[in-house]
Design a protein around this motif. Sequence first.
Motif, PDB file in Angstrom:
ATOM      1  N   ALA A   1       0.827  -1.212   0.000  1.00  0.00           N
ATOM      2  CA  ALA A   1       0.000   0.000   0.000  1.00  0.00           C
ATOM      3  C   ALA A   1       0.858   1.257   0.000  1.00  0.00           C
ATOM      4  O   ALA A   1       0.534   2.252  -0.659  1.00  0.00           O
ATOM      5  CB  ALA A   1      -0.931  -0.005   1.207  1.00  0.00           C
ATOM      6  N   SER A   2       1.987   1.223   0.717  1.00  0.00           N
ATOM      7  CA  SER A   2       2.841   2.411   0.779  1.00  0.00           C
ATOM      8  C   SER A   2       3.580   2.643  -0.528  1.00  0.00           C
ATOM      9  O   SER A   2       3.902   3.781  -0.874  1.00  0.00           O
ATOM     10  CB  SER A   2       3.840   2.277   1.929  1.00  0.00           C
TER      11      SER A   2
ATOM     12  N   GLU B   1     -10.945  -1.847  -5.171  1.00  0.00           N
ATOM     13  CA  GLU B   1     -11.210  -3.130  -5.819  1.00  0.00           C
ATOM     14  C   GLU B   1     -11.923  -2.883  -7.148  1.00  0.00           C
ATOM     15  O   GLU B   1     -13.101  -2.519  -7.156  1.00  0.00           O
ATOM     16  CB  GLU B   1     -12.068  -4.023  -4.930  1.00  0.00           C
ATOM     17  N   PRO B   2     -11.230  -3.041  -8.266  1.00  0.00           N
ATOM     18  CA  PRO B   2      -9.797  -3.285  -8.420  1.00  0.00           C
ATOM     19  C   PRO B   2      -8.998  -2.015  -8.113  1.00  0.00           C
ATOM     20  O   PRO B   2      -9.558  -0.919  -8.078  1.00  0.00           O
ATOM     21  CB  PRO B   2      -9.674  -3.682  -9.886  1.00  0.00           C
ATOM     22  N   ALA B   3      -7.708  -2.181  -7.924  1.00  0.00           N
ATOM     23  CA  ALA B   3      -6.845  -1.058  -7.544  1.00  0.00           C
ATOM     24  C   ALA B   3      -6.044  -0.583  -8.745  1.00  0.00           C
ATOM     25  O   ALA B   3      -5.454  -1.385  -9.473  1.00  0.00           O
ATOM     26  CB  ALA B   3      -5.904  -1.477  -6.419  1.00  0.00           C
ATOM     27  N   SER B   4      -6.056   0.715  -8.949  1.00  0.00           N
ATOM     28  CA  SER B   4      -5.295   1.304 -10.062  1.00  0.00           C
ATOM     29  C   SER B   4      -3.882   1.636  -9.608  1.00  0.00           C
ATOM     30  O   SER B   4      -3.600   1.763  -8.416  1.00  0.00           O
ATOM     31  CB  SER B   4      -5.991   2.561 -10.573  1.00  0.00           C
TER      32      SER B   4
ATOM     33  N   LEU C   1      -4.125  -1.989 -12.672  1.00  0.00           N
ATOM     34  CA  LEU C   1      -2.750  -2.485 -12.782  1.00  0.00           C
ATOM     35  C   LEU C   1      -2.191  -2.907 -11.422  1.00  0.00           C
ATOM     36  O   LEU C   1      -1.471  -3.908 -11.325  1.00  0.00           O
ATOM     37  CB  LEU C   1      -1.848  -1.423 -13.413  1.00  0.00           C
ATOM     38  N   LEU C   2      -2.510  -2.176 -10.354  1.00  0.00           N
ATOM     39  CA  LEU C   2      -2.013  -2.549  -9.038  1.00  0.00           C
ATOM     40  C   LEU C   2      -2.585  -3.901  -8.607  1.00  0.00           C
ATOM     41  O   LEU C   2      -1.892  -4.703  -7.971  1.00  0.00           O
ATOM     42  CB  LEU C   2      -2.349  -1.469  -8.013  1.00  0.00           C
TER      43      LEU C   2
ATOM     44  N   LYS D   1      -5.837  -3.567  -0.115  1.00  0.00           N
ATOM     45  CA  LYS D   1      -6.189  -2.770   1.053  1.00  0.00           C
ATOM     46  C   LYS D   1      -5.328  -1.520   1.156  1.00  0.00           C
ATOM     47  O   LYS D   1      -4.122  -1.554   0.886  1.00  0.00           O
ATOM     48  CB  LYS D   1      -6.058  -3.603   2.324  1.00  0.00           C
ATOM     49  N   GLY D   2      -5.970  -0.435   1.566  1.00  0.00           N
ATOM     50  CA  GLY D   2      -5.281   0.821   1.714  1.00  0.00           C
ATOM     51  C   GLY D   2      -4.666   0.991   3.087  1.00  0.00           C
ATOM     52  O   GLY D   2      -4.917   0.213   4.013  1.00  0.00           O
TER      53      GLY D   2
END
Length: 497
Positions: free
Chosen positions: A256-257, A266-269, A294-295, A308-309
């Motif tokens: 996340a960092s 969800e989904p994560a860019s 892409l993430l 997760k953020g």
Amino acid sequence: MDILELARWQFGITTVYHFLMVPLTIGLSVLVAGMQSAWVRTGDVRYLKMTKFWGKLLLVNFAMGVVTGIVQEFQFGMTWNAYSRFVGDVFGAPLAMEGLVAFFVESTFLGLWIFGWDRLPKRVHLACAWAFSLATIASAYFILAANSWMQHPVGVEFTDGRPTMNSIWAVLTNNTVLAAFPHTIAGAFSVAAAFLVGIAAWHLWRRRAAADEHRAVWRSSLRLGAWVGVVAFGALVVSGDVQGKLMFEQQPMKMASAEALCHTEEPASFSILAVGDVTDENCESVKTFTVPALLSFLAHGDLTTEVKGVQDLVGEYQERYGTHYPDDPVLGELAGKPIDYVPNLPVTYWGFRAMIGFGALSAGIGVLALWLTRRGRIPESRWFPRLSLLGIALPFAANSAGWIFTEMGRQPFVVVPNPTGLDGVWMFTAQAVSRLSTGEVWASLLSLTTVYLALGVVEVFLLRKYVRGGVDGVLPPKRSATDDDSDSTDDALAFAY
């Protein structure tokens, strides 16, 4: 600054400085062994000249790497003695293997290689080159095994308040080291490749007269470096993808960092750039040029996985590992204080991008070098050697950024908890530092930094001297017919500086 911050600065400065030498030594040692293999097999004197020129630069860098690396061992006892006691039972084995097997083999065969010119049979001498080159890689593996245990503890049981190793095999085959090793070695070849391209391009431009007797040496070196750099970047991409998926499983906060992902997606860019403060609670608003999903692909290999953020992960970490540091006097000012589980987001976010960006630029220079030297061509423009010389710094910067991201991204832990491992096998960085006075840490920090700066000046001076000397500076002096044939000492030891 308090003792903890000073100790971290000291370890960071000395370790990153030492790591500038390590990848060049690893990559260049194998390339030099390959050059010598080509000479032994073909008899082409061009490869002998390449071996001797790049071998001399290798030895200068190797010597400085040894000197700066010794300090790393002492630092554990100087400013991190609590850490040393905690990990000592585990670290003892891989570090002993690194010292007794890799380092001794490396040093012994390197000495035979240096003084064995014209004294050992060609193939025996070549075997010495490969022995110390492979020992260098083995040394890297053992060090990475120890570091990977800090990232993902395995093969231990928790007794009397500290981990005790019960399986050296588990430590050496940790999936974290199996992913980190090829990535690190590919990074080392990227550094060595850029080193070859930059110096060879400068010599080609400097000696661009068609009659130059060493022109083939520089052109072959440039193309070798370019090919190695391009292939190494491909290996970095593949191995980096494997590492990213392990990071998603083992250290979700680091994942996340790396993206400065404040809130779960969800989904994560994936963000290419950010314009603004990535530490802001609504940091998503400062990101630009995002690539949808892409993430999620980097994390799990698909385009739908939830990532997760930071804000959600903080709660999970607090539930698992506590909200406050123990009320222990050895923690100093942090005793009883809330634990900050969020790494330095600007460092991790931009460090991750610097690692990728500098690596890609270095590979791009390699592709350009291959294009400009195709079909026997020689670059004639002034801008290319300048670009290539500047390009030497790119993989060094990429390697350093990658290591800084790796180490900073696991804070506040010095030994990261294994999500599926034994309870209690972790250590906060605040618990690892020695109980010293601020003045003592300042003294060691300033003294070590000063010594390292002096060593840096010496290395740059020596490398510059031998680079400018070119091939003529490493070959035995030409002897006239009137020379005394019985005195061959200078020729035999011409490569033993």
